[in-house]
Design a protein around this motif. Structure first.
Motif, PDB file in Angstrom:
ATOM      1  N   PHE A  77     -41.777 -64.050 -37.067  1.00  0.00           N
ATOM      2  CA  PHE A  77     -40.575 -64.091 -36.251  1.00  0.00           C
ATOM      3  C   PHE A  77     -39.534 -64.903 -36.981  1.00  0.00           C
ATOM      4  N   ILE A  78     -38.373 -64.293 -37.169  1.00  0.00           N
ATOM      5  CA  ILE A  78     -37.300 -64.953 -37.907  1.00  0.00           C
ATOM      6  C   ILE A  78     -36.210 -65.399 -36.947  1.00  0.00           C
ATOM      7  N   THR A  79     -35.550 -66.463 -37.333  1.00  0.00           N
ATOM      8  CA  THR A  79     -34.468 -67.032 -36.552  1.00  0.00           C
ATOM      9  C   THR A  79     -33.153 -66.504 -37.109  1.00  0.00           C
ATOM     10  N   ILE A  80     -32.355 -65.893 -36.255  1.00  0.00           N
ATOM     11  CA  ILE A  80     -31.071 -65.343 -36.672  1.00  0.00           C
ATOM     12  C   ILE A  80     -29.977 -65.872 -35.747  1.00  0.00           C
ATOM     13  N   PRO A  81     -28.723 -65.828 -36.197  1.00  0.00           N
ATOM     14  CA  PRO A  81     -27.632 -66.240 -35.312  1.00  0.00           C
ATOM     15  C   PRO A  81     -27.604 -65.391 -34.047  1.00  0.00           C
ATOM     16  N   ARG A  82     -27.146 -65.976 -32.987  1.00  0.00           N
ATOM     17  CA  ARG A  82     -27.109 -65.277 -31.701  1.00  0.00           C
ATOM     18  C   ARG A  82     -25.827 -64.442 -31.614  1.00  0.00           C
ATOM     19  N   LYS A  83     -25.818 -63.393 -32.437  1.00  0.00           N
ATOM     20  CA  LYS A  83     -24.678 -62.479 -32.477  1.00  0.00           C
ATOM     21  C   LYS A  83     -25.211 -61.063 -32.626  1.00  0.00           C
ATOM     22  N   CYS A  93     -35.442 -61.777 -45.967  1.00  0.00           N
ATOM     23  CA  CYS A  93     -34.792 -62.453 -44.846  1.00  0.00           C
ATOM     24  C   CYS A  93     -34.155 -63.756 -45.314  1.00  0.00           C
ATOM     25  N   ALA A  94     -34.850 -64.489 -46.165  1.00  0.00           N
ATOM     26  CA  ALA A  94     -34.300 -65.748 -46.676  1.00  0.00           C
ATOM     27  C   ALA A  94     -33.021 -65.500 -47.468  1.00  0.00           C
ATOM     28  N   GLU A  95     -32.942 -64.384 -48.171  1.00  0.00           N
ATOM     29  CA  GLU A  95     -31.714 -64.042 -48.899  1.00  0.00           C
ATOM     30  C   GLU A  95     -30.527 -63.905 -47.961  1.00  0.00           C
ATOM     31  N   HIS A  96     -30.788 -63.581 -46.713  1.00  0.00           N
ATOM     32  CA  HIS A  96     -29.730 -63.442 -45.706  1.00  0.00           C
ATOM     33  C   HIS A  96     -29.544 -64.718 -44.889  1.00  0.00           C
ATOM     34  N   GLY A  97     -30.330 -65.741 -45.208  1.00  0.00           N
ATOM     35  CA  GLY A  97     -30.214 -67.000 -44.480  1.00  0.00           C
ATOM     36  C   GLY A  97     -31.065 -67.094 -43.239  1.00  0.00           C
ATOM     37  N   TRP A  98     -32.006 -66.175 -43.086  1.00  0.00           N
ATOM     38  CA  TRP A  98     -32.886 -66.188 -41.920  1.00  0.00           C
ATOM     39  C   TRP A  98     -34.265 -66.636 -42.364  1.00  0.00           C
ATOM     40  N   VAL A  99     -34.863 -67.558 -41.640  1.00  0.00           N
ATOM     41  CA  VAL A  99     -36.217 -68.002 -41.973  1.00  0.00           C
ATOM     42  C   VAL A  99     -37.113 -67.897 -40.747  1.00  0.00           C
ATOM     43  N   GLY A 100     -38.391 -67.792 -41.009  1.00  0.00           N
ATOM     44  CA  GLY A 100     -39.357 -67.717 -39.935  1.00  0.00           C
ATOM     45  C   GLY A 100     -39.616 -69.092 -39.345  1.00  0.00           C
ATOM     46  N   SER A 134     -40.976 -72.775 -48.489  1.00  0.00           N
ATOM     47  CA  SER A 134     -40.117 -72.843 -49.678  1.00  0.00           C
ATOM     48  C   SER A 134     -38.735 -72.263 -49.407  1.00  0.00           C
ATOM     49  N   LYS A 135     -38.596 -71.480 -48.360  1.00  0.00           N
ATOM     50  CA  LYS A 135     -37.304 -70.874 -48.029  1.00  0.00           C
ATOM     51  C   LYS A 135     -36.419 -71.805 -47.200  1.00  0.00           C
ATOM     52  N   TYR A 136     -36.981 -72.905 -46.709  1.00  0.00           N
ATOM     53  CA  TYR A 136     -36.179 -73.922 -46.020  1.00  0.00           C
ATOM     54  C   TYR A 136     -35.619 -74.851 -47.094  1.00  0.00           C
TER      55      TYR A 136
END
Length: 156
Positions: free
Chosen positions: A20-26, A93-100, A113-115
């Protein structure tokens, strides 16, 4: 949800791993994450589980969680493809700024490592806590990528 459905009717999975990845609420971020997850599944040759109507988790007021499930099998060759998919999802996902926010033990080092904000300041803080609370590294070494000092890889 994963093992017995229309996507796996001819080759039912034995289990699954989820991310599950965290993304902006948009809406735009939800649309983009669905597109990225769809593309990664297709690149690796898996049926895409995301579509424009995929529903995120809305527990928090400032972000969405969206996710994917990757089937797993007892067959090592099939699992190699699942692992490839899972790793690509984390990286893309990390390339887009989203991390699990969590993952299974196999992928914890990759996920943490993506944080990377501020030279991995979160991980360095967690390692300091780990060293202070558990100097001998006996409690869950490596859990969520937080290794005791004696087992830590050099990141310099």
């Amino acid at each position: 949800m994963v093992a017995r459905n229309a996507l796996t009717a001819n080759d039912p999975a034995d289990g699954h791993a989820d991310l599950f990845i965290t993304i902006p609420r948009k809406a735009s971020a939800l649309w983009e994450s669905s597109r990225v997850l769809f593309e990664v599944h297709r690149e690796v040759g898996f049926p895409a589980r995301q579509n424009p109507f995929s529903t995120p988790f809305t527990y928090y007021s400032r972000c969405f969680w969206t996710g994917t499930t990757v089937p797993t099998w007892r067959d090592a060759a099939k699992n190699a493809r699942s692992r490839e998919l899972f790793e690509k999802v984390i990286v893309r996902c990390a390339e887009h700024g989203w991390v699990g926010y969590r993952t299974n033990p196999t992928f914890q080092d990759l996920l943490i490592s993506k944080y990377s904000l501020n030279n991995n300041s979160l991980l360095r803080f967690q390692e300091k806590l780990k060293d202070g609370i558990d100097p001998n590294g006996i409690m869950a070494p490596g859990r969520y990528g937080i290794w005791p000092a004696k087992m830590r890889k050099n990141r310099a």
